[in-house]
Motif scaffolding. Sequence first.
Motif, PDB file in Angstrom:
ATOM      1  N   UNK A 292      14.951  19.477 -72.045  1.00 36.69           N
ATOM      2  CA  UNK A 292      15.666  18.501 -71.224  1.00 36.69           C
ATOM      3  C   UNK A 292      16.356  19.141 -70.054  1.00 36.69           C
ATOM      4  N   UNK A 293      16.950  20.326 -70.258  1.00 35.24           N
ATOM      5  CA  UNK A 293      17.619  21.048 -69.173  1.00 35.24           C
ATOM      6  C   UNK A 293      16.622  21.497 -68.128  1.00 35.24           C
ATOM      7  N   UNK A 294      15.486  22.021 -68.584  1.00 36.30           N
ATOM      8  CA  UNK A 294      14.455  22.469 -67.641  1.00 36.30           C
ATOM      9  C   UNK A 294      13.947  21.305 -66.809  1.00 36.30           C
ATOM     10  N   UNK A 295      13.765  20.150 -67.412  1.00 35.73           N
ATOM     11  CA  UNK A 295      13.310  18.972 -66.670  1.00 35.73           C
ATOM     12  C   UNK A 295      14.318  18.555 -65.617  1.00 35.73           C
ATOM     13  N   UNK A 296      15.605  18.604 -66.036  1.00 33.44           N
ATOM     14  CA  UNK A 296      16.664  18.251 -65.078  1.00 33.44           C
ATOM     15  C   UNK A 296      16.656  19.210 -63.914  1.00 33.44           C
ATOM     16  N   UNK A 297      16.469  20.526 -64.157  1.00 34.78           N
ATOM     17  CA  UNK A 297      16.424  21.521 -63.067  1.00 34.78           C
ATOM     18  C   UNK A 297      15.250  21.238 -62.143  1.00 34.78           C
ATOM     19  N   UNK A 298      14.098  20.961 -62.746  1.00 37.54           N
ATOM     20  CA  UNK A 298      12.918  20.701 -61.919  1.00 37.54           C
ATOM     21  C   UNK A 298      13.122  19.462 -61.059  1.00 37.54           C
ATOM     22  N   UNK A 299      13.715  18.433 -61.681  1.00 39.62           N
ATOM     23  CA  UNK A 299      13.947  17.192 -60.946  1.00 39.62           C
ATOM     24  C   UNK A 299      14.923  17.425 -59.802  1.00 39.62           C
ATOM     25  N   UNK A 300      15.950  18.266 -60.027  1.00 41.11           N
ATOM     26  CA  UNK A 300      16.933  18.565 -58.984  1.00 41.11           C
ATOM     27  C   UNK A 300      16.277  19.286 -57.814  1.00 41.11           C
ATOM     28  N   UNK A 301      15.413  20.298 -58.096  1.00 41.28           N
ATOM     29  CA  UNK A 301      14.724  21.036 -57.035  1.00 41.28           C
ATOM     30  C   UNK A 301      13.776  20.144 -56.252  1.00 41.28           C
ATOM     31  N   UNK A 302      13.071  19.278 -56.974  1.00 37.28           N
ATOM     32  CA  UNK A 302      12.175  18.351 -56.291  1.00 37.28           C
ATOM     33  C   UNK A 302      12.959  17.430 -55.365  1.00 37.28           C
ATOM     34  N   UNK A 303      14.153  17.031 -55.805  1.00 36.90           N
ATOM     35  CA  UNK A 303      14.986  16.146 -54.993  1.00 36.90           C
ATOM     36  C   UNK A 303      15.427  16.837 -53.725  1.00 36.90           C
ATOM     37  N   UNK A 304      15.822  18.130 -53.823  1.00 39.13           N
ATOM     38  CA  UNK A 304      16.237  18.896 -52.645  1.00 39.13           C
ATOM     39  C   UNK A 304      15.077  19.048 -51.673  1.00 39.13           C
ATOM     40  N   UNK A 305      13.898  19.336 -52.220  1.00 35.87           N
ATOM     41  CA  UNK A 305      12.733  19.522 -51.358  1.00 35.87           C
ATOM     42  C   UNK A 305      12.358  18.246 -50.639  1.00 35.87           C
ATOM     43  N   UNK A 306      12.640  17.087 -51.312  1.00 31.99           N
ATOM     44  CA  UNK A 306      12.260  15.813 -50.718  1.00 31.99           C
ATOM     45  C   UNK A 306      13.280  15.299 -49.719  1.00 31.99           C
ATOM     46  N   UNK A 307      14.528  15.404 -50.030  1.00 30.14           N
ATOM     47  CA  UNK A 307      15.554  14.805 -49.163  1.00 30.14           C
ATOM     48  C   UNK A 307      16.734  15.742 -48.942  1.00 30.14           C
ATOM     49  N   UNK A 308      16.479  17.063 -48.922  1.00 28.54           N
ATOM     50  CA  UNK A 308      17.552  18.036 -48.773  1.00 28.54           C
ATOM     51  C   UNK A 308      17.934  18.246 -47.333  1.00 28.54           C
ATOM     52  N   UNK A 309      18.698  19.306 -47.117  1.00 27.45           N
ATOM     53  CA  UNK A 309      19.187  19.641 -45.786  1.00 27.45           C
ATOM     54  C   UNK A 309      18.359  20.776 -45.171  1.00 27.45           C
ATOM     55  N   UNK A 310      18.341  20.805 -43.863  1.00 26.30           N
ATOM     56  CA  UNK A 310      17.634  21.851 -43.125  1.00 26.30           C
ATOM     57  C   UNK A 310      18.610  22.544 -42.185  1.00 26.30           C
TER      58      UNK A 310
END
Length: 520
Positions: free
Chosen positions: A22-40
């Motif tokens: 569950x923790x690994x999934x949450x980490x992956x989901x967080x990274x995917x979120x940054x890549x999709x709508x993060x800051x540059x």
Amino acid sequence: MILQVQIKKSWSALALSTLICGSLYSCKESKDSVATSGKASVNIQLLGVENPVVTTKKAGNGTSSSTTAQTVVVPFTRTSSFEATLTNGSSATSGNLLRASSGSRAAVTEEITPLAANVKYKIVVYNSNGEYVTEKTYTNSSTNSDEIALDAEQTYTFVAYSVNSTASVPTVTAQTTLSNASLDNISADLMYFKKDLTVHSGDNNLDVVLKHKYSEVTTNLSMATEMTGAITSLVSPTISPTHPSANLKLADGTISYNGTTSTATVQFPLLGAGLRSVSSVPTLLIHPGETNGSFNFGSITIDGETKTNVSVVGLQILPGQRYNLNLNFKTCTQPVTGGADLNWNYAASGGGAVVDGVVVPAGGVVEKDLTAPGADYGFVFDILQLDNSFNMEINGVKLATQEIQFESGIAIAPRNVQFEDGSIYNGVNTEGGANVPQIYSMTGTAANPIIRVVISRDGKVTMFGSKSSGGALYPLVLTQGSFNTVQWSTTDNNVKITQVVQGATKMVGSGSGRKKVACP
């Protein structure tokens, strides 16, 4: 009992495994979120300023080459004139002059030069809808590292501008929308850059190259080596046409010009007692392009003669380019019959030299007498080969107070000559490149001797030297001793050429009086 313990351990392992997954999934989901709508982050890298270089492609041969500087000759007085040349200032060997010749097609390439240290420039950012997002002012320096934070995976328009000032940058008028944004009433050196860039999560780089929007002309005055005297007065020098200011649209860099055309004042430094060469402060011209620009002196005094309303016309000056306007003055003269050629080469004998079969010891003097008929424009002495010092007497007065020595390490007569720019013989050339050779390693030509001595009609002495065989002549100065004022006669003059013997002794040259003649 043992079975119950094993079951409990299995459930504990399963729970731990589920928690980890569950923790690994949450980490992956967080990274995917940054890549999709993060800051540059956008790093601004100022590469410099673009300077166009004009070249031509000559009809018929299919080859491209830099334009050769064309020259127009402008009459000054009956016996003097000047050559006017307009060259592209970004390159010493290329340029577009008073008018491009027919049969050639102009092409423009670019050179990138650094922006001066501590000059301020601004970056303004708009989104894909042309709406204002942010801006940041930078100071050009090695420690400049501010980044611009933006949303990733978006396309932005970046506009950079500067007025080449270390103090400030102008504000944008109507900056909220790119289509309306402008820089208004800009009378300084305006530079501009625009680029669309899609930014991604993390670090992004934006290379910025500013481009001049106005033209600039540096005016350089010089006197030919055979000309005596100095430039002693410059009154009301101007160049035209120009506008008082202009406006720039940020969206596309187009310029609209304000007011009516007028002339720009060309600023020269103070002349003091007089200078033989002088350069102006660069003059900014704000105009849409001109094929008939004009430079004018209200009056100029050079070599004791004053002329009013001296003009150069037909200047082709294009927006965004840097130019040099070179004016080289000369007096039209011819040699007076009765000059003499000098040609001797005495081999070394110990510390002395063998002169006509007799050994002259070190410190002895070799001399040659000649008579120079009177002339109204003084005397010119050209040396094509020399080893390695000399002096002269004119009507009993020495040219210099001590031997004019070009070689170092000679105890009898220490070296006391160097170039006015600090270059030395058998040493550094301050212009860069190869060192200046020993004087005895060079050979001059009739047009470009290795040494030229000019005595004016009022007895003032100037001396010039070459840094290479057949090369251009540069002013020389004495580091020890001084030139005397020579009493030049309008009738016959007794001239004695002398050399202190220091081993091999050589001189090839000629001298003659000069008289003014009407320019062709």
